[in-house]
Structure formats: C-alpha cells, structure tokens
Scaffold this active site. Structure first.
Site, PDB file in Angstrom:
ATOM      1  CD  GLU A  37      -3.344  -3.812  -9.753  1.00 21.41           C
ATOM      2  OE1 GLU A  37      -3.540  -3.622  -8.530  1.00 21.41           O
ATOM      3  OE2 GLU A  37      -3.957  -4.099 -10.579  1.00 21.41           O
ATOM      4  NE  ARG A  90      -2.053  -0.622   4.473  1.00 25.06           N
ATOM      5  CZ  ARG A  90      -2.601  -1.241   3.298  1.00 25.06           C
ATOM      6  NH1 ARG A  90      -3.435  -2.257   3.350  1.00 25.06           N
ATOM      7  NH2 ARG A  90      -1.964  -1.109   1.946  1.00 25.06           N
ATOM      8  CE  LYS A 128      -1.850   1.113  -5.421  1.00 25.77           C
ATOM      9  NZ  LYS A 128      -1.490  -0.090  -6.307  1.00 25.77           N
TER      10      LYS A 128
END
Length: 564
Positions: free
Chosen positions: A43, A267, A277
């Site tokens: 994104e 992850r 983030k």
RNA sequence: UGUCCUGUAGUGUAAUUGGCAACACGUCUGACUCUGGAUCAGAAGAGUCUAGGUUCGACCCCUAGCAGGACAACCA
C-alpha cells in the site's frame, strides 16, 4: 553457499521451504500449465522496510526460481492514506534491491471491473446496501464468542440495492452514510465472514483516479479480485491474512473468476528493531531519528544510507528462511551478512576515530614518504595505493595503555608494535597534561622495518592503523548503534511509552582523521576502516566536509576479551 | 469464552514425506595472520511442548491437553 545438501549426483541442493514445495507440487500437477506469477502488493502509505524486503525477495525469488514473473501492484484503495511520494520510493527500493517487475499495476486500475462485480453480487442476492451507522454496524457484528445480528437492511430487494449502489457511485450520499456489504453469515465463527463491508463512501481525491470515484473498495474485496484479474497463481502474504483466506476464496468462487490462491508466511522480526509502520512513522514524526532514511531505521532507504548492499539484504532474506511460525531473527545475522559481503568488496583505508598524537623522535623533521598499502587483501584486483608517512602521526587512543593488562598486544611503554604498512615503533615516553590525561606519545622507529617487515625476523604482537597528522583529513564520522536497548522493543510494561527503550547512544558524532585518499570518495562509497569497521560516505557529505556512517563494526575479539 | 495458525539447541531453518536430528548465525577452543579482521580446524548446546495412541519403528500420523500468535477498523 550455505544450507546446502549434497545429493547423490554430487550437486548441491538447498532445502526447500513450504512455498517451494507447494509451487513444485503445482507445477508437477500441471496447474495453470506450470505457470508461476506472483505479486508484491504494497500500500503506498509508507516506506518499505527490511520486513518488506523479505517479502520482495520471496515473491520475486520464487518466481525467478520457477521461470515465472512478478507484478508490482500498489494496493491503493484508500485515498485518504496514500500518496505518490510513497509510490516513487517503493519503486526505487524494489529496483535497488535488484528486482524487475513484469507489470506495474494498481488496484485502482480495476475499480470499474470491481464495481461491475459488485453489481453482479447484488444481482445474485449476495450483497446489500446497509444504511446503519458505523457504530451500529460495529455493535451488531457481535464478538469473537457471540454471534452478530443481521442488519435491518439486510433483506432489501436486489432492485433497490442496485439503485442505491448506483447512486452511491454517483455521489448522492455523504461519507459514512451507507456501505455495501456482502451477505454471508452474521453468526459465522470467523468475524470476517459476518457480512464484510465491500464499499464505503469517501469523497476524497485519489492519487491516480482523481475525483472519478467517491466509493472505494475495501481490502478484502479488492485484493483477491486484483490477483484474479492479473491471473496471479500464488498470492503470498503474511500470517495475519490467514483469517482472510475464506473470504478471499468466497469472492472468487461466487464471481467464478480465475482461482488465485493465497498462502501465508510468518513476517520478519529482528531483535532490537521495531518493524511496524506506525512506530516507524512515530520515530520520524517525533524526530527521534532524522528521517525515514536515517541510518538507524530498518527501512530499505535507511539501510541503504547506512551502507548496506542489496546483495547483503538478499542473502539475509535467504538465510532467515520462510515458515509459518512466529520468529525473531538475531540482529547479528543481518550484521554477519553485511560484513561477509563488504569484506570481499570494500577497499581498506586507515582512519583514526579517537586520535592520540605520536611523535617519532628519530624520524627526520619535515620528511614525508609514501608507503604502499594493499587496498583489499581479499581481492587482488583492488590494487594498491600509497599512504603518506611523517614524523607526527595519530593513532587510536584505545591502542595505547600505560599499564596494560596481560593480553594487551598494542602499544605500551617500552613495547614495540607495527604501524600497518609502515614501521615498527617503540614507545619511550608518555606526555600528559596538567590533569594527567595522556596527550602525546614519544616513540622511536626502526628504519629497517620499512613496509612493516623486520629484516631480522623479529615479531611484534600488534599491528595498528595510523594516519600522518599533517596529511590526514578531518571528517565527521557518525557512529551508529542499535536504536533500542531492549532486544524486544515491543515488550513494554503496560502504560509505559514504548520509546523508553530507545538507546540514548544510538548515534555518536565524532571528528576523525582519515587518510587523504578518502577525499576522493563519492556518496555511498563503502570502505573498511582497518580494525574499526565498515563505513560509507553519507548523503550529507561534501568535498569540504566529508561525512562517514559506520555501517557495522568489525568482529572485535579484543573487546570481548577485555570486557571479561 | 469462539474460530484459525504455530510449537525442533540461545536464535532461525532442515530432516530423502514413518527409519532416533542436520545446516547457518551466536557462543567457546585452537591454528594461522602486517587488520585481535578474514580464513581454517574443532567443541559445547535440542532428544523435537506434554500425555496417551497407531506402528517393528514417530519430529512426522491420530486423540486430548498446554503454550504462543492472529481475528471483533467504513485500514491494508
């Protein structure tokens, strides 16, 4: 290479991860005609970090290994959070890592198709417009242990739904007044199946579609169908999307479109590092670090500025492996990868970080000579350079001790050591200031040991780096260390700010003296400062004022011994 | 409390798909060395979350527990 096994043919073969097993199984069974197409779907709302690098290397690497390709797709379904600034940085970082995408695509490219599919779902009675407020929807969804309650609008006719949905698109309703939901099961044990929202009204400017749309698809509605449109064969994402898979499949089945399949892996986490983030953004906004590309950041651009190479990052991504269990990788593995790469490639230079003046009393005043130094003992082809030597030098403060402990091999009163590529010197006198600080050493040299060899074959235990005082160039050196003191920065006592674990000494700025050859270096050039570590020229560097970043220290056995 | 995912040396990842555990980082020795770097040689460290079961044989299959993680945004 590592992690290899020798098979019966004598060929080495790496152990396969579960995704490779799946892909090989699919190829063997002839699924999709053996075709492999993956995608990396960021994104555009932030900068890429090392965790994304793992995903990038995985997606591109898998495709490469099996003769396939990879699309770079921007998942841009939320105009209020996204920006072209991020699109550009993401492309730059993926390219820098060494990958080329087959197609640059955007979820927003598919808005019209997605809309048409929504109309199809409505027509089939599989979607409806809900007039409830956000609050009402949230409340009626139930909890993980309690079923939800159907919306009073759940049974609107297809005609009415079609009409309202068209008006939603036409901009007749304000933000938040209506949503389009899938009609699945409000009592489903999987919360995501409780009539998930497909479209919401957002009157916002989109970085690509401008003001064309005021309804935007949600992730779940957009992602799988985007995969399907591109005919992605293996849609690889992180574990938290595991719960979304039933929904992913639900849309594809109801719409009867290309059956992309989603697979999840764990992850990346690294000790002493935050990867979210949100937290990285907070570090930037609150000026804990200089910017997104601060060399202490785990962002791709931060690592790049720190002096990491794409090769090292790719090797790292390969070595951390891929599996489905949560993991925390030792920072030391990342450091090992960059040392390993730079050891082979970085030219060596001498730089004194904390200078201590040395006067060679028996060396002629005013004399200078050029001594030959090897650029990289690991690489013959790197050639040689010359380094100026003179009567007054700087050595590292930590390389001298007035009262050395047992295994100290460096300079001490009466002790002889070698100055790398220069001469053997012996310390005769220690000069101190009024406070007792050592400010200068008086040494003698053995002219016969020029180049660092003694004709009589006598050995010295220590070899030290140095610079000639009159030739050395002062430079700013930024010594970076881990950003957090806690191996798990996310492990913070309740109610305490997570930033309390920040390492106050993560950056030390000093003025060092570097050999003149270094003045020729360009931004991002990488060197090993002998015995000190790997350094690279920072983007702030100018010919007038050079700035070096410490990428990583060398393995320091002495530090280990002396700290015991 | 519901559903799903996951439990193998300190940290990761393997184990020819059922034949008693390998590789890497880290740690510790030693050799070598004009970087206390690099390199080389070696060592320690798990009996595979627990308990049952199937089997000649289980890290692998089954059952039940336990532990960790994910999920209740009109974020992705």
């Amino acid at each position: 290479m590592t992690d290899e096994r020798i098979d019966t043919n004598g060929e080495s073969e790496k152990p396969k991860n579960f995704l490779e097993e799946i892909i090989e199984g699919d190829i063997k069974s002839g699924k999709h005609g053996g075709r492999v197409l993956t995608r990396f779907p960021p994104e555009p709302n932030g900068y890429l970090h090392i965790g994304h690098a793992k995903s990038i290397c995985l997606n591109f690497g898998l495709a490469q290994r099996y003769g396939g390709q990879t699309n770079l797709r921007f998942d841009d379904t939320n105009p209020v959070k996204e920006d072209v600034e991020y699109v550009d940085s993401i492309k730059e970082d993926v390219r820098w890592l060494g990958f080329n995408w087959a197609n640059e695509v955007y979820a927003s490219d598919y808005f019209e198709q997605l809309y048409q599919w929504a109309v199809a779902l409505i027509s089939k009675g599989l979607a409806y417009v809900d007039d409830q407020t956000q609050e009402q929807i949230r409340l009626s969804r139930g909890t993980v242990t309690q079923p939800g309650k159907p919306s009073p609008w759940r049974d609107r006719s297809a005609e009415e739904n079609l009409d309202i949905f068209a008006r939603m698109r036409a901009g007749e309703y304000p933000d938040g007044s209506k949503v389009l939901r899938a009609k699945i099961d409000m009592a489903h044990p999987n919360m995501l199946m409780r009539d998930p929202i497909l479209y919401r009204i957002i009157h916002a400017h989109h970085h690509r579609t401008g003001d064309k749309w005021c309804i935007y698809p949600m992730y779940d509605y957009a992602h799988g169908q985007s995969d399907s449109i591109e005919r992605i064969t293996h849609s690889i994402c992180t574990l938290e999307f595991d719960v979304h898979r039933p929904l992913y499949d639900w849309f594809i089945e109801r719409l009867d479109i290309f059956p992309s399949k989603q697979y999840e892996f764990a992850r990346l986490n690294i000790t002493y590092t935050v990867m979210s983030k949100r937290k990285l953004l907070e570090l930037v906004k609150e000026k804990v670090v200089m910017a997104w590309d601060d060399p202490r950041m785990p962002t791709i651009c931060g690592l790049r500025r720190r002096g990491y190479t794409p090769e090292a990052i790719r090797t790292f991504a390969e070595r951390v492996g891929v599996a489905k269990r949560d993991n925390v990788i030792d920072l030391s593995l990342l450091e090992f990868c960059i040392r390993e790469d730079l050891n082979k490639r970085a030219e060596r230079r001498m730089a004194v970080l904390n200078p201590l003046k040395v006067v060679i009393t028996n060396y002629p005043e005013g004399q200078t000579e050029q001594l030959e130094a090897v650029n990289n003992p690991e690489d013959e082809g790197a050639g040689k350079r010359s380094v100026p030597f003179s009567r007054e030098l700087y050595i590292e403060q930590e390389d001298f001790m007035e009262n050395p402990p047992k295994k100290f091999f460096r300079l001490a009163p009466g002790n002889e050591v070698r100055l790398r590529y220069a001469y053997f010197i012996t310390c005769n006198e220690v000069i101190k200031d009024n406070d007792g600080n050592i400010v200068e050493l008086r040494c003698t040299y053995d002219p016969a040991s020029k180049g660092g060899h003694s004709p009589d074959g006598r050995k010295v235990q220590g070899t030290m780096h140095w610079v000639s005082a009159q030739h050395a160039v002062p430079a700013e050196v930024r010594l970076f260390d881990r950003l957090f003191t806690n191996p798990d920065p996310n492990d913070v006592p309740d109610g305490e700010d997570w930033k309390t674990a920040i390492n106050p000494e993560s950056l030390k700025v000093i003025t060092a003296y570097v050999e003149p050859e270094l003045a020729k270096a360009d931004v991002l050039d990488k060197f090993q400062f002998e015995r000190m570590g790997y350094f690279c020229v920072d983007t702030d560097s100018t010919p007038e004022k050079m700035v070096f970043n410490r990428t990583v220290t060398l393995k320091d056995t002495w530090a280990k011994i002396s700290s015991k």
